[in-house]
Design a protein around this motif. Structure first.
Motif, mmCIF file in Angstrom:
data_model
loop_
_atom_site.group_PDB
_atom_site.id
_atom_site.type_symbol
_atom_site.label_atom_id
_atom_site.label_comp_id
_atom_site.label_asym_id
_atom_site.label_seq_id
_atom_site.Cartn_x
_atom_site.Cartn_y
_atom_site.Cartn_z
ATOM 1 N N ASP A 28 -12.607 -3.754 -5.440
ATOM 2 C CA ASP A 28 -12.210 -5.039 -6.034
ATOM 3 C C ASP A 28 -11.922 -6.064 -4.947
ATOM 4 N N PRO A 29 -12.060 -7.357 -5.281
ATOM 5 C CA PRO A 29 -11.676 -8.404 -4.330
ATOM 6 C C PRO A 29 -10.205 -8.283 -3.952
ATOM 7 N N GLY A 30 -9.874 -8.771 -2.780
ATOM 8 C CA GLY A 30 -8.516 -8.642 -2.261
ATOM 9 C C GLY A 30 -7.428 -9.135 -3.193
ATOM 10 N N PRO A 31 -7.533 -10.380 -3.735
ATOM 11 C CA PRO A 31 -6.461 -10.874 -4.618
ATOM 12 C C PRO A 31 -6.270 -9.998 -5.853
ATOM 13 N N LEU A 32 -7.375 -9.572 -6.495
ATOM 14 C CA LEU A 32 -7.253 -8.736 -7.687
ATOM 15 C C LEU A 32 -6.641 -7.387 -7.336
ATOM 16 N N LYS A 33 -7.065 -6.840 -6.205
ATOM 17 C CA LYS A 33 -6.518 -5.551 -5.778
ATOM 18 C C LYS A 33 -5.008 -5.663 -5.542
ATOM 19 N N PHE A 34 -4.573 -6.779 -5.012
ATOM 20 C CA PHE A 34 -3.144 -6.975 -4.746
ATOM 21 C C PHE A 34 -2.328 -6.904 -6.037
ATOM 22 N N TYR A 35 -2.827 -7.553 -7.089
ATOM 23 C CA TYR A 35 -2.073 -7.545 -8.352
ATOM 24 C C TYR A 35 -2.142 -6.184 -9.042
ATOM 25 N N VAL A 36 -3.192 -5.430 -8.780
ATOM 26 C CA VAL A 36 -3.216 -4.037 -9.251
ATOM 27 C C VAL A 36 -2.149 -3.230 -8.503
ATOM 28 N N PHE A 37 -2.020 -3.491 -7.199
ATOM 29 C CA PHE A 37 -0.961 -2.835 -6.422
ATOM 30 C C PHE A 37 0.408 -3.082 -7.054
ATOM 31 N N LEU A 38 0.657 -4.334 -7.447
ATOM 32 C CA LEU A 38 1.956 -4.659 -8.039
ATOM 33 C C LEU A 38 2.197 -3.854 -9.319
ATOM 34 N N GLY A 39 1.138 -3.702 -10.126
ATOM 35 C CA GLY A 39 1.274 -2.901 -11.337
ATOM 36 C C GLY A 39 1.577 -1.452 -11.027
ATOM 37 N N LEU A 40 0.911 -0.900 -10.004
ATOM 38 C CA LEU A 40 1.151 0.484 -9.605
ATOM 39 C C LEU A 40 2.570 0.673 -9.061
ATOM 40 N N ILE A 41 3.014 -0.298 -8.283
ATOM 41 C CA ILE A 41 4.370 -0.219 -7.731
ATOM 42 C C ILE A 41 5.402 -0.255 -8.861
ATOM 43 N N ALA A 42 5.210 -1.161 -9.824
ATOM 44 C CA ALA A 42 6.136 -1.232 -10.949
ATOM 45 C C ALA A 42 6.177 0.091 -11.708
ATOM 46 N N TYR A 43 5.012 0.681 -11.925
ATOM 47 C CA TYR A 43 4.938 1.938 -12.676
ATOM 48 C C TYR A 43 5.646 3.076 -11.929
ATOM 49 N N THR A 44 5.409 3.183 -10.633
ATOM 50 C CA THR A 44 6.061 4.256 -9.867
ATOM 51 C C THR A 44 7.568 4.037 -9.797
ATOM 52 N N TRP A 45 8.006 2.783 -9.770
ATOM 53 C CA TRP A 45 9.447 2.519 -9.785
ATOM 54 C C TRP A 45 10.066 2.942 -11.117
ATOM 55 N N ALA A 79 11.104 -3.498 -10.957
ATOM 56 C CA ALA A 79 9.893 -3.138 -11.698
ATOM 57 C C ALA A 79 9.508 -4.242 -12.672
ATOM 58 N N ILE A 80 10.481 -4.860 -13.331
ATOM 59 C CA ILE A 80 10.198 -5.974 -14.251
ATOM 60 C C ILE A 80 9.585 -7.139 -13.485
ATOM 61 N N ALA A 81 10.126 -7.448 -12.314
ATOM 62 C CA ALA A 81 9.616 -8.574 -11.523
ATOM 63 C C ALA A 81 8.170 -8.342 -11.081
ATOM 64 N N THR A 82 7.888 -7.149 -10.561
ATOM 65 C CA THR A 82 6.521 -6.878 -10.102
ATOM 66 C C THR A 82 5.562 -6.739 -11.286
ATOM 67 N N ALA A 83 6.049 -6.185 -12.406
ATOM 68 C CA ALA A 83 5.197 -6.075 -13.595
ATOM 69 C C ALA A 83 4.841 -7.455 -14.144
ATOM 70 N N TYR A 84 5.772 -8.398 -14.040
ATOM 71 C CA TYR A 84 5.499 -9.759 -14.502
ATOM 72 C C TYR A 84 4.365 -10.386 -13.679
ATOM 73 N N MET A 85 4.419 -10.229 -12.351
ATOM 74 C CA MET A 85 3.364 -10.765 -11.492
ATOM 75 C C MET A 85 2.023 -10.098 -11.813
#
Length: 424
Positions: A28-45, A79-85
């Motif tokens: 995936d492009p860098g920006p899209l991959k970054f927001y997927v990272f945020l979703g993964l981080i929120a989920y693991t938290w 997790a709420i903050a990163t999930a929102y992004m």
């Protein structure tokens, strides 16, 4: 301090394998991959907060229950903050995946708001108005109801898990999905084991006495089926009464008043919807106990044996301090300050007098009707205690915070003030 830093580093370490695996596989492009990272981080938290909610004993002895509860609550907010992004800046062609993500986000936000108000002391312990409002609302939203609301986090995790499995940009990577499912299954397995299987291995006992102490306090003694071999002075247990309709079957934390490993005695203030009904718990009622928990004794053992110890207890909060005084009154200099509502609430005065007599002038006791004020503490404490003493505070959460502030104002260093508030 180092232990707490290592503990808080879990916020970075725990998501890293999942994020790194996706980064190495995804095109995936860098920006899209970054927001997927945020979703993964929120989920693991969210998963990590679920694991922390079971109070792992080995982790408790490492950093203490307050630190575990603190990180548990903070992870919910982060997790709420990163999930929102993630929700605002990523997209999905699957309508069901989008709906599941939205439901999970709004559900977790509602649970967080409810938990912050009813199950933690972040707000209500610092505002008398909010504390009064909470007391009125608890007529409807009782603690047992609040606990089950908190457990809806499991439903949120299930929706996010399905959300990820429906996303083509994610589910096409087999190795990543295996790791993703491993995270999920491991966290939920730990929760299920701890909540529904492990209790069968906990200490069991029977109530052998249930007596009134003062105007609003009960002294409950539980005779154990086997010794509590790991019990230390100042420890507490999570207690649940079995097979009775008198009180709810939820777990509640109570401190042990003495160091007897066969008969545990708890001094309990009748304040919440659970404790108000303790009068109805009959002798012979079976009890299940999770624990022990507590770090006061290990902190004392790590302090200079020549430095004075100062115990500050409010009402029934004297219970763990009494057991610490019993263990150390003949070998350490101790000043125990006990705030009570009325003279009749100083129900352990005779016990403390016995300890004083046996201490060889090492134990000093100050009992005050009403809370300690700044001038009371300044007059009662010696200059050496203020400069070098280790302070241990136990009592209702607002009172603990108030006494911490007073001690800081008279010159006590924050690193020498210890307390164990039991809210999430």
């Amino acid at each position: 301090m180092l232990r707490k830093l290592l503990f808080w580093s879990l916020t970075v370490v725990f998501p890293f394998p999942l994020v790194q695996t996706y980064d190495s596989l995804s095109t995936d492009p860098g920006p899209l991959k970054f927001y997927v990272f945020l979703g993964l981080i929120a989920y693991t938290w969210w998963l990590l907060s679920i694991v922390l909610s079971v109070r792992p004993p080995w982790l408790h002895r490492f950093v203490g229950l307050p630190s575990i509860y603190g990180l548990h609550g903070m992870l919910g907010v982060l997790a709420i903050a990163t999930a929102y992004m993630h929700r605002e800046y990523s997209y999905s062609p699957s309508r069901l995946a989008r709906d599941l993500g939205d439901w999970a986000f709004y559900g977790s936000l509602a649970i967080l708001c409810f938990s912050v108000f009813f199950m933690s002391g972040w707000l209500v312990d610092r505002s008398r108005l909010l504390l009064k409002a909470k007391g009125l609302l608890e007529i409807v939203f009782r603690r047992q109801f609040s606990v089950w609301i908190h457990r809806l986090n499991l439903v949120v995790v299930a929706m996010i898990w399905l959300h990820a499995h429906l996303l083509a940009r994610v589910n096409q990577y087999f190795a990543f999905m295996v790791l993703f499912d491993f995270y999920t299954v491991t966290a939920l397995s730990i929760y299920v084991w701890k909540k529904w299987i492990a209790p069968d291995t906990y200490l069991m006992g029977s109530v052998i006495s249930n007596e009134a102490r003062g105007r609003s306090t009960r002294r409950v003694s539980v005779g154990l089926d086997r010794r509590a071999a790991s019990l230390q002075p100042g420890d507490f247990f999570f207690l649940r009464f079995e097979g009775t309709s008198a009180v709810s079957g939820e777990w509640h934390p109570f401190s042990v008043t003495d160091a007897d490993q066969k008969i545990l005695t708890f001094t309990i203030r009748q304040h919440g919807d659970f404790t108000r009904r303790l009068d109805d718990v009959e002798v012979g009622t079976r009890a299940r106990l999770e624990g022990p928990f507590g770090r006061f004794e290990s902190i004392i053992q790590g302090r200079d044996s020549g430095a004075p110890l100062v115990f500050v207890g409010m009402g029934a909060g004297v219970a763990p301090l009494l057991s610490l005084a019993a263990a150390h009154h003949t070998s350490r200099r101790i000043h125990l300050l006990w705030a009570v509502r009325g003279p009749e609430d100083a129900y352990y005065r005779d016990v403390l007098e016995e300890y004083q007599t046996a201490s060889g002038d090492r134990l000093q006791v100050t009992i005050n009707v009403g809370r300690f004020r700044r001038e009371d503490l300044a007059a009662a404490l010696s200059a050496e205690a203020v400069a070098k003493g280790a302070f241990f505070i136990v009592g209702p959460n607002p009172a603990v915070l108030a006494n911490q502030r007073l001690l800081r104002r008279i010159g006590v260093s924050a690193r020498r003030i210890h307390q164990e508030r039991l809210t999430m």
